[in-house]
Motif scaffolding. Structure first.
Motif, mmCIF file in Angstrom:
data_model
loop_
_atom_site.group_PDB
_atom_site.id
_atom_site.type_symbol
_atom_site.label_atom_id
_atom_site.label_comp_id
_atom_site.label_asym_id
_atom_site.label_seq_id
_atom_site.Cartn_x
_atom_site.Cartn_y
_atom_site.Cartn_z
ATOM 1 N N GLN A 24 0.817 -1.215 0.000
ATOM 2 C CA GLN A 24 0.000 0.000 0.000
ATOM 3 C C GLN A 24 0.852 1.266 0.000
ATOM 4 O OE1 GLN A 24 -2.128 0.570 3.795
ATOM 5 N NE2 GLN A 24 -0.769 -1.000 4.674
ATOM 6 N N PHE A 25 2.061 1.186 0.501
ATOM 7 C CA PHE A 25 2.951 2.347 0.564
ATOM 8 C C PHE A 25 3.905 2.420 -0.630
ATOM 9 C CE2 PHE A 25 2.354 0.780 5.004
ATOM 10 C CZ PHE A 25 1.424 1.734 5.391
ATOM 11 N N HIS A 26 3.999 1.321 -1.365
ATOM 12 C CA HIS A 26 4.974 1.225 -2.441
ATOM 13 C C HIS A 26 4.421 1.740 -3.768
ATOM 14 C CE1 HIS A 26 7.897 -1.787 -0.376
ATOM 15 N NE2 HIS A 26 7.709 -0.686 0.311
ATOM 16 N N THR A 27 4.025 3.003 -3.756
ATOM 17 C CA THR A 27 3.621 3.656 -4.997
ATOM 18 C C THR A 27 4.887 4.023 -5.764
ATOM 19 O OG1 THR A 27 3.663 5.882 -4.051
ATOM 20 C CG2 THR A 27 1.593 4.631 -3.840
ATOM 21 N N PRO A 28 4.781 4.189 -7.061
ATOM 22 C CA PRO A 28 5.972 4.607 -7.810
ATOM 23 C C PRO A 28 6.603 5.886 -7.252
ATOM 24 C CG PRO A 28 4.311 3.826 -9.319
ATOM 25 C CD PRO A 28 3.667 3.880 -7.951
ATOM 26 N N LYS A 29 5.801 6.852 -6.870
ATOM 27 C CA LYS A 29 6.334 8.099 -6.302
ATOM 28 C C LYS A 29 7.110 7.834 -5.023
ATOM 29 C CE LYS A 29 4.043 10.628 -3.464
ATOM 30 N NZ LYS A 29 4.839 10.832 -2.264
ATOM 31 N N ASN A 30 6.536 7.075 -4.117
ATOM 32 C CA ASN A 30 7.211 6.804 -2.853
ATOM 33 C C ASN A 30 8.489 6.000 -3.052
ATOM 34 O OD1 ASN A 30 5.167 8.140 -1.539
ATOM 35 N ND2 ASN A 30 4.230 6.315 -0.669
ATOM 36 N N LEU A 31 8.434 5.028 -3.949
ATOM 37 C CA LEU A 31 9.624 4.220 -4.198
ATOM 38 C C LEU A 31 10.721 5.033 -4.877
ATOM 39 C CD1 LEU A 31 7.840 0.938 -5.279
ATOM 40 C CD2 LEU A 31 9.209 1.260 -3.198
ATOM 41 N N ALA A 32 10.349 5.896 -5.815
ATOM 42 C CA ALA A 32 11.351 6.754 -6.472
ATOM 43 C C ALA A 32 11.989 7.690 -5.454
ATOM 44 C CB ALA A 32 10.710 7.540 -7.611
ATOM 45 N N MET A 33 11.194 8.234 -4.541
ATOM 46 C CA MET A 33 11.739 9.113 -3.511
ATOM 47 C C MET A 33 12.651 8.345 -2.559
ATOM 48 S SD MET A 33 8.443 11.544 -2.789
ATOM 49 C CE MET A 33 9.268 12.536 -1.568
ATOM 50 N N ALA A 34 12.249 7.143 -2.172
ATOM 51 C CA ALA A 34 13.090 6.329 -1.300
ATOM 52 C C ALA A 34 14.396 5.960 -2.005
ATOM 53 C CB ALA A 34 12.334 5.061 -0.877
ATOM 54 N N LEU A 35 14.310 5.654 -3.294
ATOM 55 C CA LEU A 35 15.505 5.346 -4.074
ATOM 56 C C LEU A 35 16.450 6.540 -4.098
ATOM 57 C CD1 LEU A 35 17.163 3.580 -6.017
ATOM 58 C CD2 LEU A 35 15.663 4.374 -7.857
ATOM 59 N N ALA A 36 15.903 7.721 -4.330
ATOM 60 C CA ALA A 36 16.735 8.935 -4.342
ATOM 61 C C ALA A 36 17.395 9.148 -2.982
ATOM 62 C CB ALA A 36 15.895 10.148 -4.731
ATOM 63 N N GLY A 37 16.664 8.903 -1.908
ATOM 64 C CA GLY A 37 17.228 9.036 -0.567
ATOM 65 C C GLY A 37 18.373 8.070 -0.343
ATOM 66 N N GLU A 38 18.211 6.838 -0.795
ATOM 67 C CA GLU A 38 19.276 5.843 -0.622
ATOM 68 C C GLU A 38 20.492 6.180 -1.480
ATOM 69 O OE1 GLU A 38 19.440 3.772 1.730
ATOM 70 O OE2 GLU A 38 17.362 3.861 2.398
ATOM 71 N N VAL A 39 20.274 6.707 -2.680
ATOM 72 C CA VAL A 39 21.398 7.142 -3.504
ATOM 73 C C VAL A 39 22.128 8.280 -2.789
ATOM 74 C CG1 VAL A 39 22.059 8.256 -5.684
ATOM 75 C CG2 VAL A 39 20.455 6.339 -5.695
ATOM 76 N N GLY A 40 21.386 9.168 -2.153
ATOM 77 C CA GLY A 40 22.010 10.239 -1.365
ATOM 78 C C GLY A 40 22.868 9.684 -0.241
ATOM 79 N N GLU A 41 22.401 8.645 0.431
ATOM 80 C CA GLU A 41 23.189 8.032 1.499
ATOM 81 C C GLU A 41 24.453 7.383 0.933
ATOM 82 O OE1 GLU A 41 20.854 5.573 4.126
ATOM 83 O OE2 GLU A 41 19.260 7.095 4.228
ATOM 84 N N LEU A 42 24.353 6.791 -0.245
ATOM 85 C CA LEU A 42 25.538 6.237 -0.904
ATOM 86 C C LEU A 42 26.526 7.351 -1.250
ATOM 87 C CD1 LEU A 42 27.084 3.885 -2.240
ATOM 88 C CD2 LEU A 42 25.673 4.274 -4.287
#
Length: 118
Positions: A24-42
């Motif tokens: 229910q939380f894994h919308t494309p928008k939310n996943l893209a934002m989470a991906l961007a956050g993880e790339v930032g942590e990298l």
């Protein structure tokens, strides 16, 4: 169709989300934002390293495991986003590589970091 180990990973990530009722939380928008956050942590792991230090990061006993973990997070979110959107990552990457080979011929691009316009 997703291929081999990537297919197995896709299924494991899908099941992980389903078992926790996170779909229910894994919308494309939310996943893209989470991906961007993880790339930032990298990126943060590399931020103040010299080029030489960054090339040797995996041999550093403190930084290497952190970089590996961040790469894992990036991969998980990328795989989940692609699965949610119905995108075969291998096909997408293969297509992009073929397009880049047309745009960046060996003769035009060898030894150059210059961007070639489409």
């Amino acid at each position: 169709m997703v291929h081999g180990r990537l297919s197995d990973l896709t299924e494991r990530v899908r099941e992980f989300a389903r078992d926790r009722d996170w779909e229910q939380f894994h919308t494309p928008k939310n996943l893209a934002m989470a991906l961007a956050g993880e790339v930032g942590e990298l990126l943060a792991e590399f931020q103040w390293l010299t080029p030489e230090q960054s090339a040797a990061v995996m041999s550093d006993p403190e930084l290497g495991p952190r970089v590996r973990a961040e790469l894992g997070d990036v991969m998980i979110y990328l795989v989940r986003l692609a699965d949610t959107l119905g995108v075969d990552l291998v096909d997408a990457a293969t297509g992009k590589l073929a397009d880049s080979a047309r745009r960046y011929t060996v003769e035009a691009a060898k030894g150059s970091a210059a961007k070639i316009s489409q």
